[in-house]
Design a protein around this motif. Structure first.
Motif, PDB file in Angstrom:
ATOM      1  N   GLY A  87      -3.326 -12.212  12.103  1.00 29.96           N
ATOM      2  CA  GLY A  87      -3.075 -13.136  13.203  1.00 29.96           C
ATOM      3  C   GLY A  87      -4.305 -13.193  14.093  1.00 29.96           C
ATOM      4  N   ASN A  88      -4.122 -12.862  15.376  1.00 28.63           N
ATOM      5  CA  ASN A  88      -5.257 -12.824  16.299  1.00 28.63           C
ATOM      6  C   ASN A  88      -5.678 -11.403  16.651  1.00 28.63           C
ATOM      7  OD1 ASN A  88      -3.057 -12.112  17.778  1.00 28.63           O
ATOM      8  ND2 ASN A  88      -3.486 -13.452  19.526  1.00 28.63           N
ATOM      9  N   LYS A  89      -5.187 -10.434  15.862  1.00 27.56           N
ATOM     10  CA  LYS A  89      -5.517  -9.032  16.086  1.00 27.56           C
ATOM     11  C   LYS A  89      -6.505  -8.557  15.019  1.00 27.56           C
ATOM     12  CE  LYS A  89      -2.702  -8.314  19.560  1.00 27.56           C
ATOM     13  NZ  LYS A  89      -3.185  -7.926  20.916  1.00 27.56           N
ATOM     14  N   ALA A  90      -7.580  -7.911  15.471  1.00 31.48           N
ATOM     15  CA  ALA A  90      -8.601  -7.410  14.547  1.00 31.48           C
ATOM     16  C   ALA A  90      -8.573  -5.884  14.514  1.00 31.48           C
ATOM     17  CB  ALA A  90      -9.978  -7.901  14.960  1.00 31.48           C
ATOM     18  N   PHE A  91      -8.775  -5.335  13.334  1.00 30.88           N
ATOM     19  CA  PHE A  91      -8.755  -3.885  13.141  1.00 30.88           C
ATOM     20  C   PHE A  91      -9.969  -3.459  12.313  1.00 30.88           C
ATOM     21  CE2 PHE A  91      -4.428  -5.430  13.475  1.00 30.88           C
ATOM     22  CZ  PHE A  91      -3.893  -4.615  14.460  1.00 30.88           C
ATOM     23  N   SER A  92     -10.459  -2.271  12.601  1.00 34.79           N
ATOM     24  CA  SER A  92     -11.548  -1.704  11.803  1.00 34.79           C
ATOM     25  C   SER A  92     -10.949  -0.826  10.708  1.00 34.79           C
ATOM     26  CB  SER A  92     -12.497  -0.888  12.685  1.00 34.79           C
ATOM     27  OG  SER A  92     -11.803   0.168  13.328  1.00 34.79           O
ATOM     28  N   ALA A  93     -11.617  -0.842   9.550  1.00 36.02           N
ATOM     29  CA  ALA A  93     -11.146  -0.046   8.415  1.00 36.02           C
ATOM     30  C   ALA A  93     -12.341   0.567   7.694  1.00 36.02           C
ATOM     31  CB  ALA A  93     -10.334  -0.919   7.462  1.00 36.02           C
ATOM     32  N   LYS A  94     -12.050   1.544   6.860  1.00 31.02           N
ATOM     33  CA  LYS A  94     -13.074   2.203   6.055  1.00 31.02           C
ATOM     34  C   LYS A  94     -12.704   2.053   4.586  1.00 31.02           C
ATOM     35  CE  LYS A  94     -15.492   4.149   9.438  1.00 31.02           C
ATOM     36  NZ  LYS A  94     -16.921   3.852   9.688  1.00 31.02           N
ATOM     37  N   LEU A  95     -13.687   1.694   3.763  1.00 29.91           N
ATOM     38  CA  LEU A  95     -13.492   1.627   2.320  1.00 29.91           C
ATOM     39  C   LEU A  95     -14.281   2.742   1.654  1.00 29.91           C
ATOM     40  CD1 LEU A  95     -13.859  -2.213   1.539  1.00 29.91           C
ATOM     41  CD2 LEU A  95     -11.744  -0.897   1.822  1.00 29.91           C
ATOM     42  N   TYR A  96     -13.663   3.382   0.644  1.00 35.36           N
ATOM     43  CA  TYR A  96     -14.388   4.360  -0.153  1.00 35.36           C
ATOM     44  C   TYR A  96     -15.395   3.610  -1.020  1.00 35.36           C
ATOM     45  CZ  TYR A  96     -10.291   7.103   1.152  1.00 35.36           C
ATOM     46  OH  TYR A  96      -9.293   7.713   1.853  1.00 35.36           O
ATOM     47  N   ASP A  97     -16.549   4.217  -1.197  1.00 33.66           N
ATOM     48  CA  ASP A  97     -17.579   3.563  -2.000  1.00 33.66           C
ATOM     49  C   ASP A  97     -17.384   3.937  -3.467  1.00 33.66           C
ATOM     50  OD1 ASP A  97     -19.762   2.255  -2.951  1.00 33.66           O
ATOM     51  OD2 ASP A  97     -21.261   3.468  -1.913  1.00 33.66           O
ATOM     52  N   LEU A 110     -12.431 -12.626   2.550  1.00 30.04           N
ATOM     53  CA  LEU A 110     -11.250 -13.003   1.795  1.00 30.04           C
ATOM     54  C   LEU A 110     -10.053 -13.127   2.737  1.00 30.04           C
ATOM     55  CD1 LEU A 110     -10.072 -13.270  -1.163  1.00 30.04           C
ATOM     56  CD2 LEU A 110      -9.576 -10.827  -1.012  1.00 30.04           C
ATOM     57  N   THR A 111      -9.369 -14.277   2.671  1.00 31.14           N
ATOM     58  CA  THR A 111      -8.149 -14.485   3.454  1.00 31.14           C
ATOM     59  C   THR A 111      -6.991 -14.719   2.491  1.00 31.14           C
ATOM     60  OG1 THR A 111      -9.361 -15.428   5.323  1.00 31.14           O
ATOM     61  CG2 THR A 111      -7.001 -15.869   5.208  1.00 31.14           C
ATOM     62  N   VAL A 112      -5.935 -13.903   2.603  1.00 29.13           N
ATOM     63  CA  VAL A 112      -4.820 -13.982   1.663  1.00 29.13           C
ATOM     64  C   VAL A 112      -3.488 -13.929   2.405  1.00 29.13           C
ATOM     65  CG1 VAL A 112      -6.136 -12.932  -0.222  1.00 29.13           C
ATOM     66  CG2 VAL A 112      -4.819 -11.473   1.334  1.00 29.13           C
ATOM     67  N   ASP A 113      -2.466 -14.480   1.787  1.00 29.40           N
ATOM     68  CA  ASP A 113      -1.100 -14.382   2.298  1.00 29.40           C
ATOM     69  C   ASP A 113      -0.429 -13.184   1.615  1.00 29.40           C
ATOM     70  OD1 ASP A 113      -1.099 -16.662   4.006  1.00 29.40           O
ATOM     71  OD2 ASP A 113      -1.005 -17.937   2.214  1.00 29.40           O
ATOM     72  N   MET A 114      -0.157 -12.157   2.397  1.00 32.13           N
ATOM     73  CA  MET A 114       0.416 -10.939   1.829  1.00 32.13           C
ATOM     74  C   MET A 114       1.928 -10.932   2.030  1.00 32.13           C
ATOM     75  SD  MET A 114      -2.452  -8.019   2.723  1.00 32.13           S
ATOM     76  CE  MET A 114      -2.003  -7.101   1.249  1.00 32.13           C
ATOM     77  N   SER A 115       2.637 -10.562   0.983  1.00 33.83           N
ATOM     78  CA  SER A 115       4.104 -10.564   1.000  1.00 33.83           C
ATOM     79  C   SER A 115       4.640  -9.197   1.420  1.00 33.83           C
ATOM     80  CB  SER A 115       4.637 -10.926  -0.388  1.00 33.83           C
ATOM     81  OG  SER A 115       4.165 -12.196  -0.794  1.00 33.83           O
ATOM     82  N   GLU A 116       5.830  -9.211   1.985  1.00 34.09           N
ATOM     83  CA  GLU A 116       6.521  -7.994   2.420  1.00 34.09           C
ATOM     84  C   GLU A 116       7.254  -7.353   1.250  1.00 34.09           C
ATOM     85  OE1 GLU A 116       8.705  -4.951   4.168  1.00 34.09           O
ATOM     86  OE2 GLU A 116       6.951  -6.007   4.956  1.00 34.09           O
ATOM     87  N   LEU A 117       7.281  -5.995   1.215  1.00 29.88           N
ATOM     88  CA  LEU A 117       8.028  -5.290   0.184  1.00 29.88           C
ATOM     89  C   LEU A 117       8.520  -3.944   0.705  1.00 29.88           C
ATOM     90  CD1 LEU A 117       8.975  -5.277  -2.810  1.00 29.88           C
ATOM     91  CD2 LEU A 117       6.835  -4.083  -3.358  1.00 29.88           C
ATOM     92  N   ASP A 184       8.081  -7.517   9.806  1.00 29.05           N
ATOM     93  CA  ASP A 184       8.859  -7.292   8.592  1.00 29.05           C
ATOM     94  C   ASP A 184       8.851  -8.505   7.668  1.00 29.05           C
ATOM     95  OD1 ASP A 184      10.278  -9.003  10.122  1.00 29.05           O
ATOM     96  OD2 ASP A 184      12.119  -7.792  10.211  1.00 29.05           O
ATOM     97  N   GLY A 185       7.874  -9.387   7.838  1.00 26.54           N
ATOM     98  CA  GLY A 185       7.782 -10.577   6.983  1.00 26.54           C
ATOM     99  C   GLY A 185       6.407 -10.700   6.362  1.00 26.54           C
ATOM    100  N   ASN A 186       6.155 -11.874   5.754  1.00 21.92           N
ATOM    101  CA  ASN A 186       4.854 -12.123   5.140  1.00 21.92           C
ATOM    102  C   ASN A 186       3.804 -12.360   6.230  1.00 21.92           C
ATOM    103  OD1 ASN A 186       6.301 -11.979   2.778  1.00 21.92           O
ATOM    104  ND2 ASN A 186       6.397 -14.209   2.493  1.00 21.92           N
ATOM    105  N   ILE A 187       2.559 -12.004   5.946  1.00 16.80           N
ATOM    106  CA  ILE A 187       1.490 -12.153   6.945  1.00 16.80           C
ATOM    107  C   ILE A 187       0.221 -12.692   6.282  1.00 16.80           C
ATOM    108  CG2 ILE A 187       2.317 -10.329   8.472  1.00 16.80           C
ATOM    109  CD1 ILE A 187       0.285  -8.435   7.194  1.00 16.80           C
ATOM    110  N   LYS A 188      -0.624 -13.324   7.079  1.00 16.19           N
ATOM    111  CA  LYS A 188      -1.932 -13.776   6.614  1.00 16.19           C
ATOM    112  C   LYS A 188      -2.964 -12.763   7.086  1.00 16.19           C
ATOM    113  CE  LYS A 188      -2.789 -18.139   6.675  1.00 16.19           C
ATOM    114  NZ  LYS A 188      -2.991 -18.426   5.228  1.00 16.19           N
ATOM    115  N   VAL A 189      -3.771 -12.268   6.147  1.00 15.39           N
ATOM    116  CA  VAL A 189      -4.735 -11.218   6.451  1.00 15.39           C
ATOM    117  C   VAL A 189      -6.123 -11.630   5.971  1.00 15.39           C
ATOM    118  CG1 VAL A 189      -5.318  -8.777   6.183  1.00 15.39           C
ATOM    119  CG2 VAL A 189      -2.923  -9.487   6.124  1.00 15.39           C
ATOM    120  N   THR A 190      -7.115 -11.375   6.822  1.00 17.29           N
ATOM    121  CA  THR A 190      -8.507 -11.648   6.459  1.00 17.29           C
ATOM    122  C   THR A 190      -9.272 -10.328   6.359  1.00 17.29           C
ATOM    123  OG1 THR A 190      -8.510 -13.801   7.552  1.00 17.29           O
ATOM    124  CG2 THR A 190     -10.646 -12.790   7.142  1.00 17.29           C
ATOM    125  N   PHE A 191      -9.993 -10.173   5.255  1.00 13.25           N
ATOM    126  CA  PHE A 191     -10.838  -8.996   5.032  1.00 13.25           C
ATOM    127  C   PHE A 191     -12.294  -9.462   5.064  1.00 13.25           C
ATOM    128  CE2 PHE A 191      -6.809  -8.355   2.922  1.00 13.25           C
ATOM    129  CZ  PHE A 191      -6.449  -7.060   3.256  1.00 13.25           C
TER     130      PHE A 191
END
Length: 206
Positions: A87-97, A110-117, A184-191
């Motif tokens: 949404g309009n919230k940004a978060f920092s993350a770490k990826l393993y190399d 990459l921007t994707v629509d992620m489903s809830e499970l 608790d629903g589907n969300i749009k996420v940008t990496f």
């Protein structure tokens, strides 16, 4: 005359017997010395083998410790910074190399629509496959970013036990903030790698 002959014969027999006894004593003494030397040699070999085993054990422990230190250093130094926007919230993350994340980074931004499970994860299936190094982790932690199979991106927002196998990709640093916005629903996420730099600049300016 006969008595003298018998006396001489007894003397000779006595001397012969004494000589045999003396020789036997010498042989017994030599045999004892040989046995004692053999015992000392066996003890010395046993002590040498024991010392070798101890040295080998210490070397093995040293090598194992060095490998662990190298692995810990590798984990500390080889991380990739990533920005994640929900949404309009940004978060920092770490990826393993690793091979998987290197292949994923090539697809960013990459921007994707992620489903809830299951009330604990959001997922998205890529149209392509990525390299894998899956393992049974046992416990999943909120904020973990994983690859299920070879094409399913998963972001977890709850901690729970699991018998499924995943490839580790990384983790979100602000877990509390992330769990509050996913819902608790589907969300749009940008990496995006550049998003992390903007987040870093904003925090420094605050």
């Amino acid at each position: 005359m006969r008595a003298c002959f018998v006396h001489c014969e007894k003397n000779l027999l006595f001397k012969f017997t004494q000589k045999r006894i003396l020789n036997m004593k010498k042989m017994i003494s030599i045999l004892c010395v040989i046995i004692f030397c053999f015992y000392l040699t066996a003890c010395d070999n046993s002590e040498t083998n024991k010392n070798k085993q101890i040295n080998q054990h210490e070397v093995s422990r040293s090598d194992s410790t060095q490998q662990t230190d190298d692995l810990d250093t590798s984990k500390t130094l080889t991380m990739i910074d990533l920005g994640i926007t929900v949404g309009n919230k940004a978060f920092s993350a770490k990826l393993y190399d690793n091979q998987t994340t290197q292949a994923l980074v090539e697809k960013l931004p990459l921007t994707v629509d992620m489903s809830e499970l299951n009330g604990n994860e959001k997922y998205y299936y890529f149209s392509y496959t990525l390299p894998t190094a899956s393992e049974q982790l046992g416990e999943i932690h909120a904020g973990d970013i994983m690859l299920y199979g070879d094409n399913c991106l998963v972001v977890f927002y709850e901690t729970f036990s699991s018998s499924y196998k995943y490839t580790r990709l990384g983790y979100i640093e602000d877990v509390v903030g992330f769990t509050q916005v996913v819902g608790d629903g589907n969300i749009k996420v940008t990496f995006d790698l550049e998003k992390y730099e903007k987040l870093k600049e904003n925090k420094e300016n605050e």
